[in-house]
Enzyme design. Structure first.
Site, PDB file in Angstrom:
ATOM      1  N   GLY A  31       0.806  -1.217   0.000  1.00 44.69           N
ATOM      2  CA  GLY A  31       0.000   0.000   0.000  1.00 44.69           C
ATOM      3  C   GLY A  31       0.838   1.265   0.000  1.00 44.69           C
ATOM      4  O   GLY A  31       2.039   1.246  -0.238  1.00 44.69           O
ATOM      5  N   LEU A  33       0.424   3.642  -2.209  1.00 38.32           N
ATOM      6  CA  LEU A  33       0.822   3.382  -3.599  1.00 38.32           C
ATOM      7  C   LEU A  33       1.381   4.616  -4.300  1.00 38.32           C
ATOM      8  O   LEU A  33       0.924   5.737  -4.076  1.00 38.32           O
ATOM      9  CB  LEU A  33      -0.396   2.858  -4.377  1.00 38.32           C
ATOM     10  N   GLY A  36       5.401   3.645  -9.034  1.00 40.46           N
ATOM     11  CA  GLY A  36       6.088   2.355  -9.182  1.00 40.46           C
ATOM     12  C   GLY A  36       5.087   1.212  -9.091  1.00 40.46           C
ATOM     13  O   GLY A  36       5.063   0.304  -9.944  1.00 40.46           O
ATOM     14  N   HIS A  37       4.237   1.262  -8.079  1.00 35.33           N
ATOM     15  CA  HIS A  37       3.193   0.231  -7.946  1.00 35.33           C
ATOM     16  C   HIS A  37       2.256   0.265  -9.157  1.00 35.33           C
ATOM     17  O   HIS A  37       1.865  -0.787  -9.686  1.00 35.33           O
ATOM     18  CB  HIS A  37       2.346   0.486  -6.693  1.00 35.33           C
ATOM     19  N   GLN A  61       7.617  -9.544   7.818  1.00 34.61           N
ATOM     20  CA  GLN A  61       8.859  -9.094   7.178  1.00 34.61           C
ATOM     21  C   GLN A  61       9.494  -7.894   7.868  1.00 34.61           C
ATOM     22  O   GLN A  61      10.487  -7.364   7.375  1.00 34.61           O
ATOM     23  CB  GLN A  61       8.619  -8.814   5.692  1.00 34.61           C
ATOM     24  N   GLY A 147       8.499  -5.559  -8.593  1.00 33.35           N
ATOM     25  CA  GLY A 147       9.382  -4.531  -9.111  1.00 33.35           C
ATOM     26  C   GLY A 147      10.850  -4.910  -8.995  1.00 33.35           C
ATOM     27  O   GLY A 147      11.273  -5.523  -8.007  1.00 33.35           O
ATOM     28  N   ASP A 150      13.149  -3.854  -5.804  1.00 31.73           N
ATOM     29  CA  ASP A 150      13.535  -4.772  -4.736  1.00 31.73           C
ATOM     30  C   ASP A 150      14.170  -6.008  -5.400  1.00 31.73           C
ATOM     31  O   ASP A 150      13.572  -7.076  -5.450  1.00 31.73           O
ATOM     32  CB  ASP A 150      12.309  -5.136  -3.901  1.00 31.73           C
ATOM     33  N   GLN A 153      14.585  -9.263  -3.453  1.00 35.11           N
ATOM     34  CA  GLN A 153      13.254  -9.847  -3.233  1.00 35.11           C
ATOM     35  C   GLN A 153      12.758 -10.561  -4.491  1.00 35.11           C
ATOM     36  O   GLN A 153      12.214 -11.668  -4.434  1.00 35.11           O
ATOM     37  CB  GLN A 153      12.279  -8.735  -2.832  1.00 35.11           C
TER      38      GLN A 153
HETATM   39  P1  AMP Z   1       5.977  -2.507  -1.545  1.00 39.24           P
HETATM   40  O1  AMP Z   1       4.606  -1.928  -1.406  1.00 39.24           O
HETATM   41  O2  AMP Z   1       7.070  -1.549  -1.216  1.00 39.24           O
HETATM   42  O3  AMP Z   1       6.118  -3.837  -0.858  1.00 39.24           O
HETATM   43  O4  AMP Z   1       6.160  -2.803  -3.084  1.00 39.24           O
HETATM   44  C1  AMP Z   1       5.246  -3.597  -3.782  1.00 39.24           C
HETATM   45  C2  AMP Z   1       5.802  -3.927  -5.134  1.00 39.24           C
HETATM   46  O5  AMP Z   1       6.054  -2.719  -5.846  1.00 39.24           O
HETATM   47  C3  AMP Z   1       7.142  -4.677  -5.054  1.00 39.24           C
HETATM   48  O6  AMP Z   1       7.163  -5.672  -6.063  1.00 39.24           O
HETATM   49  C4  AMP Z   1       8.136  -3.591  -5.334  1.00 39.24           C
HETATM   50  O7  AMP Z   1       9.354  -4.059  -5.898  1.00 39.24           O
HETATM   51  C5  AMP Z   1       7.374  -2.739  -6.326  1.00 39.24           C
HETATM   52  N1  AMP Z   1       7.930  -1.388  -6.363  1.00 39.24           N
HETATM   53  C6  AMP Z   1       8.145  -0.568  -5.299  1.00 39.24           C
HETATM   54  N2  AMP Z   1       8.736   0.573  -5.714  1.00 39.24           N
HETATM   55  C7  AMP Z   1       8.907   0.467  -7.048  1.00 39.24           C
HETATM   56  C8  AMP Z   1       9.486   1.308  -8.053  1.00 39.24           C
HETATM   57  N3  AMP Z   1      10.000   2.494  -7.758  1.00 39.24           N
HETATM   58  N4  AMP Z   1       9.492   0.866  -9.334  1.00 39.24           N
HETATM   59  C9  AMP Z   1       8.983  -0.360  -9.647  1.00 39.24           C
HETATM   60  N5  AMP Z   1       8.433  -1.192  -8.753  1.00 39.24           N
HETATM   61  C10 AMP Z   1       8.396  -0.794  -7.475  1.00 39.24           C
END
Ligand code: AMP
Length: 290
Positions: A31, A33, A36-37, A61, A147, A150, A153
């Site tokens: 969340g 968001l 990137g998301h 985590q 993404g 990470d 990950q």
């Molecule tokens: P998070 O909410 O931070 O757990 O991220 C959820 C998904 O969004 C994960 O697969 C992240 O790698 C991806 N993500 C987060 N930031 C970015 C970004 N700047 N560009 C691309 N994907 C992203």
């Protein structure tokens, strides 16, 4: 867009969709968001018939003393973003729905999870792998979008899905950045103006590494030291690590070549930030190293 909060309802919706021959795309998030998301949702929208986004701040985590309670949340704003991105199903389960009792089961990919960020955040990737495997079991056969931001990950999840034969195709998507190069992250909200300026050093340092490789540098240690030097020159950033590694196995390499990744982690004020790039291609990195 349909909002759901239970595992049972999610299963019913996705099974029905697959019964109609639809390809299901899943975008797991915590969340708060940002673009990137949204880029993951857009990729899923392009490639799938039914897109499900999930919002779950996964307690497994977060280590002791990390920012679980402070992690930014904005459900209404997130739901609006999902709707605008063409998401069909938004799953936002409670912690009680996901973990009605303490989970005694753990999924782990130790060879990929205990180094780099996993060394700095013990147990972090076990928490990620465990919750993602649960989510894959809830979702069933699908394409799942993660993404490259990470990177470690993404390698852990890709390997886990393959090793355990999850009926899931893991898709990696490029890093989305602010115009000055900073990789978008929900945690960027922690940065005040001075720290926000300093945070640019991560992408700048990676750019310096890629530029050195483009100029003919092949020694991984030289590239690592150069990237470290750029980060150390920023007084508001505290370097955690710079690593020049095999992109899939995350092992240190001696020589830079194809399938080599540069990964960085640093704390800038209240935020621990990570970034990475293909060593031989600047990808979405912006600006110059100077
Ligand atoms: P998070 O909410 O931070 O757990 O991220 C959820 C998904 O969004 C994960 O697969 C992240 O790698 C991806 N993500 C987060 N930031 C970015 C970004 N700047 N560009 C691309 N994907 C992203």
């Amino acid at each position: 867009m349909i909002s759901v909060a239970t595992i049972a309802e999610t299963r019913k919706l996705l099974e029905a969709a697959r019964g109609e021959g639809k390809i299901v795309g899943v975008v797991p998030t915590m969340g708060f968001l940002h673009d990137g998301h949204v880029s993951l949702m857009a990729a899923a929208r392009r490639e799938c018939d039914l897109v499900m986004a999930t919002i779950f701040v996964n307690p497994l985590q977060f280590g002791p003393g990390e920012d679980l309670d402070a992690y930014p949340r904005n459900f209404d704003g997130d739901a609006a973003r999902c709707e605008a991105a063409g998401v069909d199903v938004l799953l936002a389960p409670s912690v009680a729905e996901m973990f009605p009792r303490p989970t005694l089961t753990q999924v782990s990919v130790p060879a990929l999870a205990n180094l780099l960020d996993g060394a700095s955040r013990p147990g972090h990737f076990d928490g990620v792998a465990t919750v993602v495997s649960k989510l894959f079991n809830i979702s069933g056969p699908c394409r799942a979008y993660f993404g490259e931001k990470d990177w470690q990950q993404l390698q852990v999840i890709t390997r886990m899905a393959g090793d355990l034969s999850f009926p899931v195709h893991v898709v990696g998507c490029p890093i989305i950045r602010e115009t000055d190069g900073l990789a978008m992250s929900s945690r960027n909200v922690y940065l005040d103006e001075a720290h926000r300026g300093a945070a640019r050093v991560l992408s700048r340092s990676l750019r310096a590494g890629v530029d050195a490789v483009a100029s003919g540098e092949t020694e991984a240690v030289a590239v690592r030291e150069l990237v470290e030097e750029v980060i150390r020159a920023e007084p508001l950033a505290e370097l955690d690590y710079v690593a020049v590694v095999d992109a899939t196995m995350l092992e240190m390499v001696d020589k830079v070549g194809s399938n080599v990744r540069i990964l960085v982690a640093a704390t800038v004020g209240p935020a621990r930030l990570i970034d990475n790039t293909d060593a031989c291609s600047p990808g979405t990195l912006m600006g110059s190293s100077t």
